[in-house]
Write a protein that holds these residues in place. Structure first.
Motif, mmCIF file in Angstrom:
data_model
loop_
_atom_site.group_PDB
_atom_site.id
_atom_site.type_symbol
_atom_site.label_atom_id
_atom_site.label_comp_id
_atom_site.label_asym_id
_atom_site.label_seq_id
_atom_site.Cartn_x
_atom_site.Cartn_y
_atom_site.Cartn_z
ATOM 1 N N GLY A 246 0.817 -1.212 0.000
ATOM 2 C CA GLY A 246 0.000 0.000 0.000
ATOM 3 C C GLY A 246 0.845 1.253 0.000
ATOM 4 N N GLY A 247 0.429 2.248 -0.790
ATOM 5 C CA GLY A 247 1.090 3.553 -0.770
ATOM 6 C C GLY A 247 0.820 4.295 0.519
ATOM 7 N N ASP A 248 1.366 5.499 0.647
ATOM 8 C CA ASP A 248 1.372 6.218 1.916
ATOM 9 C C ASP A 248 -0.006 6.467 2.534
ATOM 10 N N ILE A 269 4.242 1.600 2.507
ATOM 11 C CA ILE A 269 5.386 2.470 2.233
ATOM 12 C C ILE A 269 4.986 3.908 2.557
ATOM 13 N N ASN A 270 5.746 4.523 3.457
ATOM 14 C CA ASN A 270 5.414 5.873 3.899
ATOM 15 C C ASN A 270 6.642 6.507 4.534
ATOM 16 N N PHE A 271 6.466 7.733 5.008
ATOM 17 C CA PHE A 271 7.500 8.372 5.812
ATOM 18 C C PHE A 271 7.640 7.576 7.109
ATOM 19 N N PRO A 272 8.672 7.826 7.883
ATOM 20 C CA PRO A 272 8.780 7.167 9.188
ATOM 21 C C PRO A 272 7.543 7.452 10.044
ATOM 22 N N THR A 273 7.009 6.435 10.707
ATOM 23 C CA THR A 273 5.826 6.619 11.550
ATOM 24 C C THR A 273 6.160 7.531 12.730
ATOM 25 N N PRO A 274 5.164 8.262 13.258
ATOM 26 C CA PRO A 274 5.442 9.228 14.332
ATOM 27 C C PRO A 274 6.222 8.651 15.506
#
Length: 373
Positions: A246-248, A269-274
């Motif tokens: 899945g995309g972001d 796939i995404n930015f680093p999770t919070p």
């Protein structure tokens, strides 16, 4: 005093009172889906903006002015986004945070540009930068950066032989799907099918049955979590063994609810999770968010929008001005501002640069395991 003098005096006092209020306050807008299918994302953005604003007000405000937040619910719909833009401009905001979706962001862009109101958004569609509005700044990273990372993971790391690329019809999802397909082919990968679904359909078995016959080893979906979770669930029900990537915008707690048991093994796939952001500002503000709202941000999107707001406020303080052109000129040269999501640097067209992505595998308990970066 005769009637004409009395009414004149009253009018003058009203102007003076209005000027005093204006002198003591400044308005920042939030345009986000507070209701509708992306409500938890919009509410997260609104809450984080108010958290940052409250902190600044307690410190004495922005250049001595208290900040007032004006929120408009666009429901992630282009038509309502255009209405929100007019409402927020009429309310006298000098900057707007939002919206969550690229489509809603784009529908409001021109109004903010013509009104000289700054806008920062997490929308990732490459089209958002094409008009080169000096008022617009992206607080996330574009589809083109994510697509190259995704293709590298699928083609060179996982070595998938037959890849399906799906999107919905929105500008964001279509753009990311098309860019990912192109990036896969550039690396010599094989896209056996490029399809689109209608968001909100609920039942995707017809499309998935068609895909099953192609025997893919990977299905990549570039749309939102509201459909992605259902796609993953129905894929499992049909016995399609392909990996699901899945995309972001699939990175949301509701993806897990919609996918159910099938969420396990899904790759996002995404930015680093919070929770794994290593920065000092992340520890501070994420702790404040949890203390204030008794919950974590719904995803990274609330956090990158908070960075957009913080960058604009920093621009005000550095220029010692609320002149949006002066602030914009400063932000176009901003380099390595310490953000919650990492250093914030803007290109001269308002694009945030320095993208970093991670690959997560969803575990049986719903937690994320980093499997690539």
């Amino acid at each position: 005093m005769n009637f004409k003098k009395l009414t004149g005096a009253l009018a003058l006092s009203a102007v003076v009172a209005s000027s005093l209020v204006a002198a003591d306050t400044v308005k920042i807008g939030v345009q986000a889906p507070i209701t509708g299918k992306y409500a938890n994302e919009g509410q997260g953005i609104d809450q984080f903006v108010k958290l940052i604003v409250n902190e600044k007000n307690e410190q004495g405000g922005l250049l001595g002015k208290q900040i007032e937040v004006v929120t408009c619910d666009d429901e992630a719909k282009a038509q309502k986004a255009a209405v929100c833009a007019k409402k927020l401009v009429n309310a006298g905001v000098f900057a707007v945070i939002g919206s969550y979706t690229s489509g809603a962001t784009q529908a409001a862009q021109t109004t903010y540009y013509r009104s000289k109101v700054l806008q920062t958004s997490d929308g990732t569609s490459d089209d958002l930068i094409k008009k080169k509005y000096w008022t617009f700044f992206r607080n996330s990273f574009p589809n083109s950066a994510q697509s190259d990372f995704t293709a590298e993971y699928m083609v060179n790391t996982k070595k998938y032989k037959n890849i399906v690329v799906l999107s919905d019809y929105s500008s964001y999802s279509t753009g990311l799907g098309d860019a990912t397909e192109a990036s896969i082919k550039k690396l010599g990968g094989n896209v056996v099918f490029r399809g689109k679904i209608k968001s909100g359909t609920q039942n995707f078995t017809a499309m998935l049955t068609k895909i099953k016959a192609m025997k893919p080893d990977a299905i990549y979906y570039s749309g939102y979590y509201t459909d992605g979770g259902l796609l993953r669930s129905q894929q499992a029900q049909l016995g399609i063994k392909a990996d699901f990537i899945g995309g972001d915008s699939n990175d949301n707690p509701d993806f897990l609810k919609l996918a159910g048991k099938a969420a396990e093994g899904t790759v996002l796939i995404n930015f680093p999770t919070p929770d794994i952001l290593p920065y000092k500002e992340a520890k501070k503000y994420l702790g404040m968010y949890e203390d204030t709202y008794n919950m974590k941000p719904p995803s990274i999107w609330a956090v990158v929008n908070a960075d957009g707001l913080r960058a604009i406020m920093h621009g005000v303080e550095q220029t010692k001005s609320f002149d949006t052109k002066k602030i914009s000129d400063y932000l176009h040269t901003l380099k390595d501002y310490p953000g919650i999501t990492g250093p914030v640097t803007f290109r001269n067209d308002g694009e945030r640069i320095g993208a970093k992505f991670m690959v997560y595998s969803i575990q049986k308990d719903g937690s994320y395991k980093v499997v690539g970066q």
